[in-house]
Scaffold this active site. Structure first.
Site, PDB file in Angstrom:
ATOM      1  N   GLY A   1       0.580  -1.251   0.055  1.00 51.89           N
ATOM      2  CA  GLY A   1       0.120   0.272   0.153  1.00 51.89           C
ATOM      3  C   GLY A   1       0.777   1.303   0.148  1.00 51.89           C
ATOM      4  O   GLY A   1       2.171   1.210  -0.393  1.00 51.89           O
ATOM      5  N   SER A   2       0.255   2.159   0.618  1.00 50.54           N
ATOM      6  CA  SER A   2       1.012   3.595   0.585  1.00 50.54           C
ATOM      7  C   SER A   2       2.212   3.685   1.568  1.00 50.54           C
ATOM      8  O   SER A   2       1.983   2.880   2.701  1.00 50.54           O
ATOM      9  CB  SER A   2      -0.095   4.639   0.892  1.00 50.54           C
ATOM     10  OG  SER A   2      -0.391   4.596   2.224  1.00 50.54           O
ATOM     11  N   SER A   3       3.056   4.848   1.288  1.00 51.33           N
ATOM     12  CA  SER A   3       4.018   4.890   2.321  1.00 51.33           C
ATOM     13  C   SER A   3       3.412   5.487   3.746  1.00 51.33           C
ATOM     14  O   SER A   3       4.240   5.138   4.663  1.00 51.33           O
ATOM     15  CB  SER A   3       4.789   6.046   1.453  1.00 51.33           C
ATOM     16  OG  SER A   3       5.656   5.453   0.602  1.00 51.33           O
TER      17      SER A   3
ATOM     18  N   ILE B   1       0.563   4.516   5.317  1.00 48.21           N
ATOM     19  CA  ILE B   1       0.381   3.636   6.075  1.00 48.21           C
ATOM     20  C   ILE B   1       1.216   2.589   6.304  1.00 48.21           C
ATOM     21  O   ILE B   1       1.654   2.050   7.430  1.00 48.21           O
ATOM     22  CB  ILE B   1      -0.871   2.652   5.467  1.00 48.21           C
ATOM     23  CG1 ILE B   1      -2.075   3.574   4.832  1.00 48.21           C
ATOM     24  CG2 ILE B   1      -1.357   1.757   6.271  1.00 48.21           C
ATOM     25  CD1 ILE B   1      -2.621   4.256   6.152  1.00 48.21           C
ATOM     26  N   GLY B   2       2.439   2.550   5.514  1.00 47.20           N
ATOM     27  CA  GLY B   2       3.626   1.652   5.580  1.00 47.20           C
ATOM     28  C   GLY B   2       4.269   2.126   6.844  1.00 47.20           C
ATOM     29  O   GLY B   2       4.654   1.321   7.743  1.00 47.20           O
TER      30      GLY B   2
ATOM     31  N   CYS C   1       1.294   0.313  -8.537  1.00 51.71           N
ATOM     32  CA  CYS C   1       2.486   0.842  -7.608  1.00 51.71           C
ATOM     33  C   CYS C   1       3.748   0.881  -8.570  1.00 51.71           C
ATOM     34  O   CYS C   1       4.682   1.801  -8.403  1.00 51.71           O
ATOM     35  CB  CYS C   1       3.129  -0.154  -6.646  1.00 51.71           C
ATOM     36  SG  CYS C   1       3.336  -1.861  -6.915  1.00 51.71           S
TER      37      CYS C   1
ATOM     38  N   GLU D   1       5.642  -3.358   0.923  1.00 51.23           N
ATOM     39  CA  GLU D   1       5.620  -3.172  -0.710  1.00 51.23           C
ATOM     40  C   GLU D   1       4.989  -1.675  -0.866  1.00 51.23           C
ATOM     41  O   GLU D   1       3.734  -1.567  -0.963  1.00 51.23           O
ATOM     42  CB  GLU D   1       5.018  -4.323  -1.426  1.00 51.23           C
ATOM     43  CG  GLU D   1       5.577  -5.763  -1.154  1.00 51.23           C
ATOM     44  CD  GLU D   1       6.835  -5.735  -1.918  1.00 51.23           C
ATOM     45  OE1 GLU D   1       7.030  -4.851  -3.019  1.00 51.23           O
ATOM     46  OE2 GLU D   1       7.897  -6.447  -1.679  1.00 51.23           O
TER      47      GLU D   1
END
Length: 482
Positions: A194-196, A198-199, A251, A216
Site C-alpha cells: 500500500g501507501s508509504s 500507512i507503511g 505501484c 511493498e
C-alpha cells in the site's frame, strides 16, 4: 448483521493460530501442497466471479483481470507446487579447518503466524500472492484484504473460508478498526502492500514487538526516453503500462517521463496518436480502461490537475466525470518540480512529461528524489542501458518496456528506501516468510586440546593458523618451524 470484530476476537484468533502452528499443523509438506492446490482450484473454478468482483470494484476490463490477476496467480501457485520440495530442502554449507570434522547446512523454517495486509488496486493478486509464500514456507497466515475493494474483499473471504484449512489460514475483513486490532497482536512477520503513509503506521506498530516487516510501497517511477529509440513501440508500451494497467492505479505505473526539449514534441504527438488508436476519440467511453476506485481518489487526482501552474500544462486529455469516476488519459508538459503532482505518487491516469536540455540531466533528477519502486529507460544505446542499470537506484529497472519484470518469478520484486523493504515472487516469496537457520553437526572425533586452557604461545599460533585456514602455517607450527 455481521459480527463486530473486537479486541478479544483478535487475541483469540492469534492464540488459536499460534496453538495450531506450535502443534505442527502447517509444518508438513503435505499440508502446504494441499493448501496450494486449493488456491489453484479457486482460480480455476471461480475466475468469472473474480472478474465480476474486480469490475464492480474498479471497472476492470476482463482481459486485465484474467491476465494480470488470475493468470499471474496461477503461475505463482504452479511454480510453488513444482519447486516446493527443492525450496524446503536444507542447503549444504561449506565448513572450514576451524570446525573440522563437521558438516553444516541452512534450514528454512517457517516464521510462525504472519499477517498479510493487501491493497485495493490488484485485490486478488496482491492478497493471494503473498499468502502463497506464507503457506509454502509453512506459516499460519491471516489475510486482511482492503476494504476499498469491497466486492473483492467479500469474495476473498468467502472463497478462502470455503477452500482453505481454517486451522492455518484466516481472513479478517474490515477497515481501520479491524486493522488496528490486528496490528496490536504479536506477529512473526507483517507483509503490507500500500501507501508509504500507512507503511509508516505498520512499521511503528511492528516495532513494539520487534516484528519484521515486508513493505511493498510505491513512489514516483520515472520513464526516461532517449531519442535513439523505436518511438512507436516505446509509446505503445508506455501507454499499456500506464493506462492499460488499472488506469495508472498501480505501484509500478509510470509516474513521469523525462526526455529532451528537442524530442518531447515527437513523444507527445506519438502518444496522442496511439492513445486514440487504443481508446478511441472519446476515451471516457472506452470499455478497455478501469475507472478510479472511489470519489476520494477521484477528488485527489482532480485537485492535482487544478493546482496553479499545473492546469495550463495539459497538452492532451483532462476530461473528467466524477459521476462515473473517470478521468481521461492526461498528458502534461513541464509542470513545476515543486508542484503537488511532482511531489506525491500520482496513482492515476495523469502523466507529466519533464523536458531536459540533454538526457544526461535525467540522472540528477532521479537521484534528487526518493528511490522509486521502478525506473524505466527506452533506448538502443548500449552504454546508456548499462549506465542506467548500474547507477539508478530503484526497486527494479526495466529497459525498453514497462512493468514486465513483475511477471518474472526469477527476479525479486520489492522496493528500496521509501519505496519499500523486502521482496517476494517465486522463491523470494518462500524466503520472505522463512527463517534461514544455521545448523552445524560436529563429531566427537578429533577433539583438539589446543582450544582448552591453559593457553600457550604455541596454542595461540596454531589456533590463529586454523582460523585463517592457513595450512602452511599449521604445518609449520606442528613441526616447530614457527
Amino acid at each position: 448483521m455481521a459480527k463486530v470484530f473486537e479486541a478479544a476476537d483478535a487475541s483469540n484468533l492469534m492464540t488459536e493460530l499460534r496453538q495450531n502452528f506450535d502443534a505442527g499443523v502447517t509444518l508438513g509438506y503435505e499440508w502446504r501442497v494441499s493448501q496450494l492446490k486449493k488456491l489453484l482450484l479457486i482460480c480455476d473454478n471461480h475466475e468469472p466471479e473474480i472478474v465480476s468482483a474486480l469490475h464492480d470494484d474498479l471497472g476492470k476490463p476482463e482481459l486485465e483481470s484474467s491476465v494480470y490477476e488470475v493468470a499471474l496467480l496461477r503461475n505463482s501457485i504452479k511454480l510453488a507446487l513444482k519447486q516446493l520440495k527443492k525450496w524446503m530442502a536444507p542447503d549444504k554449507a561449506k565448513t572450514s579447518l576451524t570446525t573440522f570434522p563437521a558438516s553444516a547446512e541452512i534450514v528454512s523454517e517457517p516464521l510462525g503466524v504472519v499477517l498479510v495486509i493487501s491493497a485495493w488496486n490488484y485485490p486478488f493478486l496482491l492478497s493471494i500472492d503473498p499468502v502463497i509464500g506464507a503457506i509454502s514456507a509453512g506459516n499460519a497466515v491471516v489475510l486482511k484484504p482492503s476494504e476499498l475493494a469491497p466486492a473483492s474483499s467479500s469474495l476473498l473471504a468467502k472463497l478462502l473460508e470455503q477452500y482453505l484449512d481454517p486451522s492455518g489460514v484466516r481472513v479478517v475483513e474490515g477497515a481501520v478498526t479491524e486493522t488496528t486490532l490486528l496490528l496490536e497482536q504479536k506477529w512473526d512477520k507483517i507483509f503490507y502492500t500500500g501507501s508509504s503513509r500507512i507503511g509508516r503506521i505498520i512499521m511503528t506498530a511492528a516495532a513494539k514487538h520487534l516484528t519484521p516487516v515486508v513493505l511493498e510501497l510505491g513512489g514516483k517511477s520515472p520513464v526516461v526516453i532517449d531519442s535513439d529509440t523505436n518511438l512507436k513501440i516505446t509509446v505503445k508500451r508506455i501507454i499499456v503500462g500506464k493506462w492499460g494497467c488499472n488506469n495508472g492505479q498501480a505501484c509500478i505505473s509510470p509516474d513521469y517521463i523525462l526526455t529532451t526539449k528537442e524530442y518531447a514534441p515527437k513523444v507527445i504527438d506519438a502518444m496522442k496518436k496511439e492513445l486514440e488508436a487504443f481508446y478511441g476519440k472519446n476515451p471516457m467511453e472506452s470499455k478497455d480502461m478501469s475507472r478510479i476506485v472511489n470519489s476520494n481518489q477521484f477528488d485527489r487526482l482532480s485537485k492535482l490537475l487544478e493546482e496553479k501552474d499545473v492546469s495550463d500544462k495539459i497538452v492532451h486529455g483532462g476530461q473528467q466525470s466524477r459521476e462515473n469516476l473517470k478521468i481521461a488519459p492526461t498528458i502534461l508538459l513541464d509542470v513545476p518540480l515543486d508542484s503537488q503532482i511532482m511531489s506525491e505518487e500520482i496513482f492515476g491516469p495523469l502523466l507529466p512529461i519533464l523536458t531536459l536540455n540533454n538526457l544526461e540531466e535525467c540522472f540528477d533528477v532521479i537521484r534528487s528524489r526518493p528511490k522509486p519502486l521502478a525506473a524505466y529507460l527506452f533506448t538502443q544505446n548500449e552504454k546508456l542501458k548499462e549506465r542506467f542499470a548500474m547507477t539508478v537506484s530503484a526497486g527494479g529497472i526495466v529497459v525498453n518496456d514497462i512493468a514486465v519484470h513483475l511477471s518474472l518469478p526469477t527476479l525479486p520484486f520489492g522496493g528500496v528506501g521509501e519505496s519499500g523493504m523486502g521482496s517476494y515472487h517465486g522463491k523470494f516469496s518462500f524466503d520472505a516468510f522463512s527463517h534461514k537457520k544455521a545448523v552445524l553437526y560436529k563429531s566427537f572425533i578429533g577433539d583438539a586440546a589446543i582450544r582448552y586452557p591453559p593457553y600457550s604461545r604455541g596454542k595461540l599460533r596454531l589456533l590463529k593458523a586454523l582460523v585463517n585456514s592457513n595450512l602452511v602455517e599449521v604445518f609449520k607450527v606442528l613441526l616447530g618451524l614457527s
